[in-house]
Design a protein around this motif. Structure first.
Motif, PDB file in Angstrom:
ATOM      1  N   LEU A  35       0.823  -1.212   0.000  1.00 51.01           N
ATOM      2  CA  LEU A  35       0.000   0.000   0.000  1.00 51.01           C
ATOM      3  C   LEU A  35       0.856   1.259   0.000  1.00 51.01           C
ATOM      4  O   LEU A  35       0.567   2.220  -0.719  1.00 51.01           O
ATOM      5  CB  LEU A  35      -0.930  -0.007   1.214  1.00 51.01           C
ATOM      6  CG  LEU A  35      -2.112  -0.982   1.157  1.00 51.01           C
ATOM      7  CD1 LEU A  35      -2.843  -1.001   2.493  1.00 51.01           C
ATOM      8  CD2 LEU A  35      -3.073  -0.588   0.035  1.00 51.01           C
ATOM      9  N   LEU A  36       1.916   1.261   0.796  1.00 51.40           N
ATOM     10  CA  LEU A  36       2.792   2.433   0.834  1.00 51.40           C
ATOM     11  C   LEU A  36       3.469   2.642  -0.512  1.00 51.40           C
ATOM     12  O   LEU A  36       3.644   3.786  -0.961  1.00 51.40           O
ATOM     13  CB  LEU A  36       3.836   2.267   1.939  1.00 51.40           C
ATOM     14  CG  LEU A  36       3.327   2.415   3.374  1.00 51.40           C
ATOM     15  CD1 LEU A  36       4.442   2.114   4.366  1.00 51.40           C
ATOM     16  CD2 LEU A  36       2.779   3.816   3.617  1.00 51.40           C
ATOM     17  N   GLY A  37       3.853   1.555  -1.152  1.00 50.17           N
ATOM     18  CA  GLY A  37       4.463   1.687  -2.468  1.00 50.17           C
ATOM     19  C   GLY A  37       3.512   2.319  -3.468  1.00 50.17           C
ATOM     20  O   GLY A  37       3.898   3.207  -4.243  1.00 50.17           O
ATOM     21  N   ILE A  38       2.250   1.887  -3.463  1.00 52.46           N
ATOM     22  CA  ILE A  38       1.258   2.445  -4.392  1.00 52.46           C
ATOM     23  C   ILE A  38       0.990   3.919  -4.082  1.00 52.46           C
ATOM     24  O   ILE A  38       0.948   4.768  -4.974  1.00 52.46           O
ATOM     25  CB  ILE A  38      -0.041   1.627  -4.314  1.00 52.46           C
ATOM     26  CG1 ILE A  38       0.184   0.212  -4.858  1.00 52.46           C
ATOM     27  CG2 ILE A  38      -1.156   2.312  -5.102  1.00 52.46           C
ATOM     28  CD1 ILE A  38      -0.987  -0.719  -4.645  1.00 52.46           C
ATOM     29  N   VAL A  39       0.810   4.226  -2.791  1.00 53.54           N
ATOM     30  CA  VAL A  39       0.516   5.618  -2.401  1.00 53.54           C
ATOM     31  C   VAL A  39       1.664   6.544  -2.776  1.00 53.54           C
ATOM     32  O   VAL A  39       1.455   7.637  -3.333  1.00 53.54           O
ATOM     33  CB  VAL A  39       0.226   5.685  -0.885  1.00 53.54           C
ATOM     34  CG1 VAL A  39       0.164   7.133  -0.414  1.00 53.54           C
ATOM     35  CG2 VAL A  39      -1.091   4.987  -0.552  1.00 53.54           C
ATOM     36  N   LEU A  40       2.890   6.137  -2.475  1.00 54.70           N
ATOM     37  CA  LEU A  40       4.045   6.982  -2.779  1.00 54.70           C
ATOM     38  C   LEU A  40       4.241   7.130  -4.289  1.00 54.70           C
ATOM     39  O   LEU A  40       4.581   8.214  -4.780  1.00 54.70           O
ATOM     40  CB  LEU A  40       5.297   6.404  -2.128  1.00 54.70           C
ATOM     41  CG  LEU A  40       5.344   6.477  -0.598  1.00 54.70           C
ATOM     42  CD1 LEU A  40       6.565   5.743  -0.064  1.00 54.70           C
ATOM     43  CD2 LEU A  40       5.355   7.929  -0.122  1.00 54.70           C
ATOM     44  N   TRP A  41       4.021   6.064  -5.012  1.00 52.07           N
ATOM     45  CA  TRP A  41       4.171   6.130  -6.475  1.00 52.07           C
ATOM     46  C   TRP A  41       3.176   7.118  -7.074  1.00 52.07           C
ATOM     47  O   TRP A  41       3.534   8.013  -7.843  1.00 52.07           O
ATOM     48  CB  TRP A  41       3.983   4.729  -7.054  1.00 52.07           C
ATOM     49  CG  TRP A  41       3.953   4.689  -8.556  1.00 52.07           C
ATOM     50  CD1 TRP A  41       4.792   5.351  -9.416  1.00 52.07           C
ATOM     51  CD2 TRP A  41       3.021   3.970  -9.362  1.00 52.07           C
ATOM     52  NE1 TRP A  41       4.451   5.077 -10.716  1.00 52.07           N
ATOM     53  CE2 TRP A  41       3.367   4.229 -10.724  1.00 52.07           C
ATOM     54  CE3 TRP A  41       1.957   3.128  -9.092  1.00 52.07           C
ATOM     55  CZ2 TRP A  41       2.654   3.677 -11.779  1.00 52.07           C
ATOM     56  CZ3 TRP A  41       1.259   2.569 -10.152  1.00 52.07           C
ATOM     57  CH2 TRP A  41       1.607   2.846 -11.472  1.00 52.07           C
ATOM     58  N   VAL A  66       0.136   8.240   4.400  1.00 55.37           N
ATOM     59  CA  VAL A  66       1.329   7.431   4.656  1.00 55.37           C
ATOM     60  C   VAL A  66       1.467   7.071   6.142  1.00 55.37           C
ATOM     61  O   VAL A  66       1.631   5.892   6.482  1.00 55.37           O
ATOM     62  CB  VAL A  66       2.590   8.136   4.119  1.00 55.37           C
ATOM     63  CG1 VAL A  66       3.851   7.446   4.628  1.00 55.37           C
ATOM     64  CG2 VAL A  66       2.582   8.129   2.598  1.00 55.37           C
ATOM     65  N   PRO A  67       1.402   8.041   7.086  1.00 61.04           N
ATOM     66  CA  PRO A  67       1.483   7.648   8.491  1.00 61.04           C
ATOM     67  C   PRO A  67       0.317   6.754   8.926  1.00 61.04           C
ATOM     68  O   PRO A  67       0.490   5.859   9.763  1.00 61.04           O
ATOM     69  CB  PRO A  67       1.460   8.983   9.242  1.00 61.04           C
ATOM     70  CG  PRO A  67       1.854   9.999   8.244  1.00 61.04           C
ATOM     71  CD  PRO A  67       1.332   9.510   6.947  1.00 61.04           C
ATOM     72  N   GLY A  68      -0.876   7.003   8.348  1.00 61.06           N
ATOM     73  CA  GLY A  68      -2.027   6.189   8.710  1.00 61.06           C
ATOM     74  C   GLY A  68      -1.869   4.743   8.283  1.00 61.06           C
ATOM     75  O   GLY A  68      -2.138   3.817   9.052  1.00 61.06           O
ATOM     76  N   VAL A 209       2.842   9.549  15.357  1.00 60.22           N
ATOM     77  CA  VAL A 209       1.907   9.114  14.318  1.00 60.22           C
ATOM     78  C   VAL A 209       0.710  10.056  14.250  1.00 60.22           C
ATOM     79  O   VAL A 209       0.291  10.475  13.163  1.00 60.22           O
ATOM     80  CB  VAL A 209       1.430   7.678  14.584  1.00 60.22           C
ATOM     81  CG1 VAL A 209       0.385   7.257  13.553  1.00 60.22           C
ATOM     82  CG2 VAL A 209       2.601   6.713  14.567  1.00 60.22           C
ATOM     83  N   VAL A 210       0.166  10.405  15.412  1.00 55.37           N
ATOM     84  CA  VAL A 210      -1.029  11.254  15.460  1.00 55.37           C
ATOM     85  C   VAL A 210      -0.738  12.626  14.869  1.00 55.37           C
ATOM     86  O   VAL A 210      -1.561  13.180  14.120  1.00 55.37           O
ATOM     87  CB  VAL A 210      -1.520  11.398  16.913  1.00 55.37           C
ATOM     88  CG1 VAL A 210      -2.701  12.356  16.980  1.00 55.37           C
ATOM     89  CG2 VAL A 210      -1.920  10.037  17.478  1.00 55.37           C
ATOM     90  N   GLY A 211       0.440  13.202  15.162  1.00 56.79           N
ATOM     91  CA  GLY A 211       0.782  14.541  14.681  1.00 56.79           C
ATOM     92  C   GLY A 211       0.737  14.666  13.159  1.00 56.79           C
ATOM     93  O   GLY A 211       0.031  15.531  12.613  1.00 56.79           O
TER      94      GLY A 211
END
Length: 227
Positions: A35-41, A66-68, A209-211
């Motif tokens: 998921l992180l790879g797809i979001v960052l791409w 990304v943090p979520g 994470v929350v910030g």
């Protein structure tokens, strides 16, 4: 002539802290990386190639997402040693000394229940009903095969049960996360009365994470409102 005795108060090396057993969800980590790879791409492509306010919307979305995603997939972990259970959930870190653990409960989710009555879910040890059903079927099949072999062996007086034991299961089959909970219960039973395993329950919010999540959400709302 007498030689002076050496002092017995020789400084002792510090006792190393108890090593943690670390439990994570392999499937959660794999899903998180994908998921992180797809979001960052998609996000980086939008920042570089986008026009107008698209790069800003993409940037705000990445700060939020990304943090979520990392919080719910890569971050969860359970650390257990001889003194305490440390639960790292998406937005909180909970430290429960074994002396404060009332029970470790498994239902539709795995939870640690403190003696204060508070319940904390173990995100890193998710319950798989499918795995439980599969383990139950496997156990039932093994018992049926064992009974069948035992019946034939008893009729012939040969005791075949002792000849082909290589494929048999020692005890009932268990889902992987249920095995982890069994290990934690054994550790609880062994350490709950130990002096070093006493103390208070500590709960800390994961502001790291929350910030970013809050900042990303605020920035995204502002961009959408401003237009």
């Amino acid at each position: 002539m007498t030689t002076p005795e050496r002092s017995s108060s020789v400084p002792q090396p510090p006792v190393p802290p108890a090593r943690d057993r670390v439990y994570r969800s392999p499937m959660g980590m794999v899903a998180g990386v994908l998921l992180l790879g797809i979001v960052l791409w998609l996000g980086i492509d939008a920042v570089i190639q986008g026009d107008g306010r698209t790069p800003w919307l993409a940037l705000a979305s990445m700060i939020l997402v990304v943090p979520g995603v990392a919080a719910f997939t890569l971050r969860p972990a359970v650390f257990a040693n001889e003194e305490r259970l440390r639960v790292r959930n998406p937005f909180r870190v909970v430290v429960v000394p074994w002396g404060q653990v009332a029970s470790l409960r498994s239902g539709y989710s795995n939870e640690v229940v403190a003696k204060t009555g508070a319940k904390y879910q173990l995100w890193a040890i998710p319950v798989s009903l499918r795995a439980r059903k599969k383990a139950a079927r496997r156990s039932a099949r093994a018992e049926a095969e064992k009974s069948g072999r035992g019946g034939r062996g008893a009729g012939l007086g040969l005791g075949f049960g002792g000849l082909g034991g290589g494929g048999e299961i020692d005890g009932p089959a268990r889902a992987e996360t249920d095995k982890v909970m069994d290990d934690l219960r054994e550790l609880l039973e062994a350490r709950e009365k130990a002096e070093s395993a006493q103390g208070d329950v500590a709960v800390r919010w994961a502001y790291e994470v929350v910030g970013p999540v809050v900042a990303g959400a605020v920035l995204l709302v502002v961009l959408l409102v401003v237009g």
